[in-house]
Design an enzyme around this catalytic site. Structure first.
Site, mmCIF file in Angstrom:
data_model
loop_
_atom_site.group_PDB
_atom_site.id
_atom_site.type_symbol
_atom_site.label_atom_id
_atom_site.label_comp_id
_atom_site.label_asym_id
_atom_site.label_seq_id
_atom_site.Cartn_x
_atom_site.Cartn_y
_atom_site.Cartn_z
ATOM 1 N N GLU A 34 0.822 -1.210 0.000
ATOM 2 C CA GLU A 34 0.000 0.000 0.000
ATOM 3 C C GLU A 34 0.860 1.267 0.000
ATOM 4 O O GLU A 34 0.500 2.261 -0.620
ATOM 5 C CB GLU A 34 -0.958 0.012 1.196
ATOM 6 C CG GLU A 34 -2.133 -0.936 1.046
ATOM 7 C CD GLU A 34 -2.986 -0.608 -0.179
ATOM 8 O OE1 GLU A 34 -3.139 0.574 -0.509
ATOM 9 O OE2 GLU A 34 -3.488 -1.556 -0.824
ATOM 10 N N CYS B 205 -13.068 1.451 -15.291
ATOM 11 C CA CYS B 205 -13.385 2.887 -15.161
ATOM 12 C C CYS B 205 -12.077 3.675 -15.233
ATOM 13 O O CYS B 205 -11.717 4.418 -14.333
ATOM 14 C CB CYS B 205 -14.114 3.149 -13.850
ATOM 15 S SG CYS B 205 -14.921 4.760 -13.818
ATOM 16 N N CYS C 231 -17.478 1.237 -20.271
ATOM 17 C CA CYS C 231 -18.734 1.316 -19.518
ATOM 18 C C CYS C 231 -19.704 0.186 -19.874
ATOM 19 O O CYS C 231 -20.482 -0.261 -19.031
ATOM 20 C CB CYS C 231 -19.388 2.671 -19.756
ATOM 21 S SG CYS C 231 -18.355 4.046 -19.209
ATOM 22 N N CYS D 191 -19.279 -2.590 -17.536
ATOM 23 C CA CYS D 191 -19.181 -2.207 -16.122
ATOM 24 C C CYS D 191 -20.362 -2.776 -15.322
ATOM 25 O O CYS D 191 -21.522 -2.642 -15.732
ATOM 26 C CB CYS D 191 -19.162 -0.676 -16.006
ATOM 27 S SG CYS D 191 -19.174 -0.107 -14.303
ATOM 28 N N CYS E 29 -25.066 4.462 -12.993
ATOM 29 C CA CYS E 29 -23.946 5.400 -13.058
ATOM 30 C C CYS E 29 -24.415 6.694 -13.725
ATOM 31 O O CYS E 29 -24.813 6.704 -14.888
ATOM 32 C CB CYS E 29 -22.793 4.792 -13.843
ATOM 33 S SG CYS E 29 -21.460 5.974 -14.145
#
Ligand code: SF4
Length: 357
Positions: free
Chosen positions: A38, A190, A197, A200, A206
Site C-alpha cells: 500500500e 473505469c 462502460c 461495467c 452510473c
C-alpha cells in the site's frame, strides 16, 4: 445518502469473475506485505509496483529484516519508484512496529509515519478483513462518475462528498475483496481514458454513463504548465576514475539519496558563481566541461539539468558528506539509493566495464 448494498453485490460478483486475484501481495496477504504494497501503491501504478515489491520482499522478507536494515539499503531498493519520503517513512514505521507490535486498528495504523486515511483503511480491509473505506485516485474517479459529482476533484469539499459516497457503498462484509474490487474497477474498466462502460457492473445507475458525461468527469481545475527549474550537477572523478557522490539532505528533493554534487550556476557563463556553491566540492567545477543533460518531471515542477565533468584538482578539498564510488560496481551492486535520472545517466555513460576515457 443511504447504503447501497446492490452496488457492492454487483461489484463483488464482477470481481469474482474478472478481478485481480494474483497480485504478489495477495498471496500470502499478511499485514506486513499489505502495508508495504500500500505504501508503494500510494503514487505508483500496480504494474510498476509488482517488480519492486517482489525485489523488496526478497531483500526484506520480514518486518524485522526491514527494521534492522540500514536506511541506505531500503532507499536502494526504492530507487526508481520516486517519492522517497515513502521509503524513509516505511523504514521508520518498521522500527516502531518492531518495538510496539503490528497495529490492528485504524487509529494505530494512522499513527505510523507515512500512513494516511486511505492507506490505513486499505490495510485494515485487506489485511484484517475489517470494513473500512478507501479513497485512492481510482476510487475518486469511480465515485465522481458514478455519483455524477462535477466539482473539481482537488477541492476539499469535493473530497468530502466523494468520501461520503465511498462510505455509503462500502459493505459490512467481504471487506478485503470489496476493497480490491473497487480498486480493480477503477484500474481496469473505469479508467481515466476510454473507460469500458458497457462491461461495467454498476453502469445501470452510473450518473456519468446514463447522462453521457463520462468524458467530463472527474472535473479538474485548469492545469497550469509546470514551472521549470534549472540546475547543474558536477561529475567529479579522481585519478582512479571513481566518481564523487554526496548524500542529499534527508528532507527535500531526492532526500537521503546519493547524488552528483549539485552546484548553483551563475546566469552568464554556466559555472558556479563564487560563494554560491551548494557543496564545497563544486569549487572543482571551474575547470569542468559540459558532459550531459537530462530533464525530469516531478509533480510540481520540471527539472532541467546540465552535468559538467572534471577531474578532482589537488588544490580543492572535498566536503565530508560524500564518498568515491567505482561506477560499474555501484550500478551492479545497487546497495545505495540513487535518483532514477542519475542512475540512468551513469548507466548510459558507463556500459559495464568501460572507463570515462
Ligand atoms: S459505467 Fe463507466 S463511468 Fe460509470 S462507473 Fe462504470 S466504467 Fe465508470
Amino acid at each position: 445518502m443511504t447504503a447501497s448494498p446492490a452496488f457492492a453485490d454487483r461489484l463483488l460478483r464482477w470481481f469474482d469473475a474478472h478481478g485481480r486475484h494474483d497480485l504478489p501481495w495477495q498471496n500470502p496477504r499478511t499485514p506486513y506485505r499489505v502495508w508495504v504494497s500500500e505504501i508503494m501503491l500510494q503514487q505508483t501504478q500496480v504494474n510498476t509496483v509488482k517488480a519492486y515489491f517482489e525485489r523488496f520482499m526478497a531483500r526484506f522478507p520480514t518486518l524485522e529484516a526491514l527494521a534492522a536494515a540500514p536506511l541506505d539499503a531500503v532507499l536502494a531498493q526504492w530507487a526508481g519508484l520516486g517519492y522517497y519520503a515513502r521509503a524513509r517513512h516505511l523504514h521508520a514505521a518498521a522500527r516502531v512496529m518492531v518495538a510496539q507490535g503490528i497495529p490492528d486498528t485504524l487509529a494505530c495504523w494512522l499513527a505510523l509515519p507515512g500512513v494516511g486515511a486511505s492507506t490505513a483503511a486499505a490495510i485494515m480491509a485487506q489485511a484484517f478483513d475489517e470494513p473500512a473505506t478507501i479513497l485512492d485516485g481510482n476510487v475518486k474517479r469511480v465515485m465522481a462518475r458514478h455519483a455524477g459529482i462535477d466539482t473539481p476533484i482537488e477541492q476539499a469539499a469535493t473530497i468530502h462528498r466523494l468520501y461520503d459516497c465511498a462510505r455509503a457503498y462500502t459493505p459490512a462484509y467481504r471487506s478485503a475483496d470489496y476493497t480490491q474490487a473497487i480498486m480493480d474497477l477503477g484500474a481496469t474498466l473505469c479508467t481515466r481514458s476510454q473507460p469500458q462502460c458497457s462491461d461495467c457492473p454498476v453502469s445501470a445507475d452510473c450518473v456519468a454513463w446514463q447522462e453521457g458525461r463520462v468524458d467530463e468527469l472527474p472535473a479538474r481545475r485548469v492545469r497550469r504548465s509546470l514551472p521549470v527549474r534549472t540546475t547543474t550537477f558536477l561529475a567529479l572523478f579522481d585519478a582512479d576514475e571513481r566518481i564523487w557522490l554526496t548524500r542529499r539532505p534527508s528532507v527535500g528533493l531526492w532526500g537521503g539519496l546519493w547524488c552528483l554534487p549539485e552546484c548553483r550556476v551563475s546566469a552568464d557563463h554556466g559555472l558556479p558563481a563564487a560563494g554560491e556553491s551548494i557543496s564545497p566540492v563544486c569549487a572543482n567545477a571551474t575547470a569542468a566541461v559540459p558532459w550531459a543533460q537530462f530533464a525530469h518531471r516531478f509533480t510540481h515542477f520540471e527539472l532541467r539539468a546540465s552535468v559538467r565533468k572534471t577531474t578532482k584538482a589537488d588544490s580543492v578539498g572535498l566536503a565530508d558528506d560524500g564518498a568515491w564510488f567505482e561506477v560499474n560496481r555501484l550500478l551492479a551492486a545497487r546497495d545505495i539509493g540513487l535518483p532514477k535520472p542519475i542512475q540512468t545517466l551513469l548507466a548510459a555513460n558507463f556500459p559495464p566495464n568501460e572507463s570515462i576515457h
